[in-house]
Design an enzyme around this catalytic site. Structure first.
Site, PDB file in Angstrom:
ATOM      1  N   VAL A 157      10.687  51.160   5.713  1.00  0.00           N
ATOM      2  CA  VAL A 157      11.336  50.663   6.867  1.00  0.00           C
ATOM      3  C   VAL A 157      11.025  49.566   7.194  1.00  0.00           C
ATOM      4  O   VAL A 157       9.988  49.752   7.969  1.00  0.00           O
ATOM      5  CB  VAL A 157      12.115  51.659   7.612  1.00  0.00           C
ATOM      6  N   THR A 194      11.699  36.337   4.106  1.00  0.00           N
ATOM      7  CA  THR A 194      12.794  37.141   4.775  1.00  0.00           C
ATOM      8  C   THR A 194      13.801  35.673   5.279  1.00  0.00           C
ATOM      9  O   THR A 194      13.269  34.626   5.858  1.00  0.00           O
ATOM     10  CB  THR A 194      12.375  37.474   6.206  1.00  0.00           C
TER      11      THR A 194
HETATM   12  N1  ASP Z   1       9.168  41.360   8.254  1.00  0.00           N
HETATM   13  C1  ASP Z   1       9.863  41.477   6.852  1.00  0.00           C
HETATM   14  C2  ASP Z   1       9.176  42.739   6.120  1.00  0.00           C
HETATM   15  O1  ASP Z   1       7.954  43.219   6.915  1.00  0.00           O
HETATM   16  C3  ASP Z   1       8.898  40.189   6.115  1.00  0.00           C
HETATM   17  C4  ASP Z   1       9.342  39.287   6.191  1.00  0.00           C
HETATM   18  O2  ASP Z   1       9.881  38.706   7.196  1.00  0.00           O
HETATM   19  O3  ASP Z   1       9.280  38.205   5.223  1.00  0.00           O
HETATM   20  O4  ASP Z   1      10.127  43.614   6.133  1.00  0.00           O
END
Ligand code: ASP
Length: 320
Positions: free
Chosen positions: A209, A180
């Site tokens: 979600v 992310t």
């Molecule tokens: N936090 C994000 C999710 O769980 C994934 C990520 O941080 O790469 O959708």
């Protein structure tokens, strides 16, 4: 508005297990630094924090290396669904989109929604908004992410998440990871903002979600701003971004708020990371995962967290 504050900026490209190959690490560093340079220049020119954060998120979404916008991971059914949010600290206003498909920059919708009466839209409603905004249809799929999904399908989706960054040499070796993106800025007027954008965990159930479009994963007030990455369920359970920001808003230093929040996350065996700024210009990062891919500009120079000594959980600039 008179400018009086030295702008600060920190961005991330996810957290997860180590990047193994050095090649991957240097490429990630170059990508992050290019974004830091462009967005920091905007802050110096007087652009406000929320606009600068949205631009930083766009740039990171456009980099296929990261799991947001172009290069997003595929969900269990082979589709891309993205989520993004933006929070303006001065107005304490949160906006976002959840599980949107076929747009280039989900953060653009979050930015549009900042001043709308209905500020968080999910799949169908988000798609309607994209149509109203006349955003052209866009395919965010990359060959690497497709190959990753095909490989996982052959392995019967044994992995619970996709790779931290899309690098050919990492496709087989990185067995956990996120990717992310997030941007946190303090502008020349002393205002804070945070933005986060994601393709999700990868291989998840339809309808899952992400924390990235929740205050658990992205939060800001006039005192502090935080963007998180890692396993969304862990971030939600800790309510991490809001928790850190509220602690600072209630008077705790950013350093103590990070230390306390990450000690709790560690105790609860969470797998996550966060970047943060406070209104005094302190820059901080924290992680319980092996790495957090963050880079920052402290007003003097660019730094990063790509090669922290093993075991480092929380880091802070001197002003912390
Ligand atoms: N936090 C994000 C999710 O769980 C994934 C990520 O941080 O790469 O959708």
């Amino acid at each position: 508005m008179k400018s009086q504050v030295q702008p600060k900026l920190i961005i991330h490209g996810g957290a997860g297990s180590s990047l193994h190959g050095k090649g991957g690490l240097e490429a990630v560093r170059r990508s992050l630094y290019a974004v830091v340079e462009e967005v920091y220049a905007l802050l110096l020119s007087g652009v406000n924090a929320t606009t600068a954060v949205a631009r930083g998120c766009q740039l990171l979404e456009d980099d296929p290396r990261f799991n947001a916008g172009t290069g997003s991971v595929l969900q269990s059914d082979g589709q891309i669904r993205m989520s993004a949010s933006l929070m303006d600290g001065a107005s304490s206003r949160f906006s976002g989109v959840i599980n949107i498909s076929r747009v280039k920059n989900p953060i653009d919708l979050a930015q549009f929604l900042q001043t709308a009466p209905d500020r968080v839209l999910s799949d169908y409603g988000a798609a309607e908004l994209a149509r109203e905004m006349q955003i052209p249809s866009y395919n965010a799929l990359t060959e690497l992410r497709l190959q990753e999904w095909i490989q996982e399908r052959q392995d019967n989706f044994k992995r619970t998440m996709a790779g931290v960054v899309a690098e050919p040499e990492l496709l087989e070796t990185s067995n956990a990871g996120r990717g992310t993106i997030g941007v946190v800025a303090l502008d020349a007027y002393g205002k804070l903002a945070a933005g986060t954008s994601t393709g999700g965990k990868g291989f998840e159930r339809i309808g899952r979600v992400s924390d990235s479009a929740m205050p658990a994963g992205n939060y800001a007030t006039g005192y502090a701003a935080v963007s998180c990455t890692g396993i969304g369920e862990d971030i939600i359970d800790e309510c991490l971004a809001a928790k850190i920001v509220v602690r600072v808003t209630d008077g705790m230093s950013l350093k103590d708020a990070m230390k306390k929040s990450f000690a709790e996350a560690h105790e609860h065996q969470r797998d996550l990371g966060a970047i943060a700024l406070d209104a005094n210009g302190a820059i901080a990062w924290g992680k319980t995962s092996q790495v957090i891919l963050a880079a920052f500009h402290d007003g003097v120079q660019i730094g990063d967290t790509l090669e922290l000594p093993e075991g480092t959980e929380v880091g802070c600039t001197v002003e912390c």
